[in-house]
Design a protein around this motif. Structure first.
Motif: not given
Length: 202
Positions: A59, A61, A103, A137, A139
């Motif tokens: 990933y 991100n 992400g 993804y 967060k």
């Protein structure tokens, strides 16, 4: 004690994602708000070339500060034109071309921790937008929550409501998106007591 190879499965959202701890890069600790398309793409290329991807780092991100200071006239989130001139979809496409995943960051409140537009009241639209961009993804933070909108509820109850709303919105997109809860600043949330069916990790 379980024998080697017979460990119990992780107690987390059973959507088939993040069956092992996700590994990759997040820009926040090193760069803070100085995130950019160039940084993310250069990082992805470095991970691809230097053996990290081969070792399981998947990933790349983007954290806070990637977006414009307000939504557009249709109510959609917009990437900062100076930081991501080609947009998040183009960045995702580049990252995907290397065999990696992208992400992104958002917040359950009215604003992100850095003051950019949050997803509160926009969960379904934002989830659809992230899916359309090719995000893999998310967060999801919990800054700038209007607790007065949830009278009589604890911080934990409010967090559970808001995180569950985004879980459902992400699921409804049909795109596999890892859901990572971020709430380290508020110890009262205690996700380990309730978040197993809500998110992939916290």
């Amino acid at each position: 004690v379980a024998a080697l190879g017979t460990a119990s499965p992780a107690m987390a959202l059973g959507n088939g994602l993040a069956l092992t701890p996700p590994m990759g890069f997040n820009d926040w600790n090193a760069y803070g708000c100085n995130v950019s398309e160039q940084l993310i793409e250069q990082t992805a290329l470095a991970m691809h070339n230097d053996g990290m991807q081969a070792a399981g780092y998947t990933y790349v991100n983007i954290d806070d500060c990637w977006m414009a200071s307000s939504r557009d006239s249709a109510g959609n989130l917009v990437a900062s034109s100076s930081k991501f001139p080609d947009g998040i979809a183009a960045t995702a496409s580049y990252v995907h071309s290397l065999g990696l995943k992208l992400g992104i960051y958002e917040d359950a409140g009215t604003a992100t921790c850095a003051g950019f537009p949050g997803s509160y009241g926009h969960e379904q639209a934002d989830a659809r937008l992230f899916a359309s961009w090719g995000v893999d993804y998310i967060k999801y933070d919990v800054c700038n929550i209007s607790f007065s909108s949830f009278p009589g509820q604890s911080h934990q109850q409010v967090a559970q409501t808001l995180y569950t709303a985004m879980r459902d919105a992400l699921s409804a997109t049909g795109r596999p998106i890892v859901f990572s809860m971020c709430n380290g600043w508020d110890s009262s949330v205690q996700p380990w007591t309730w978040a197993a069916p809500v998110s992939n990790l916290w």
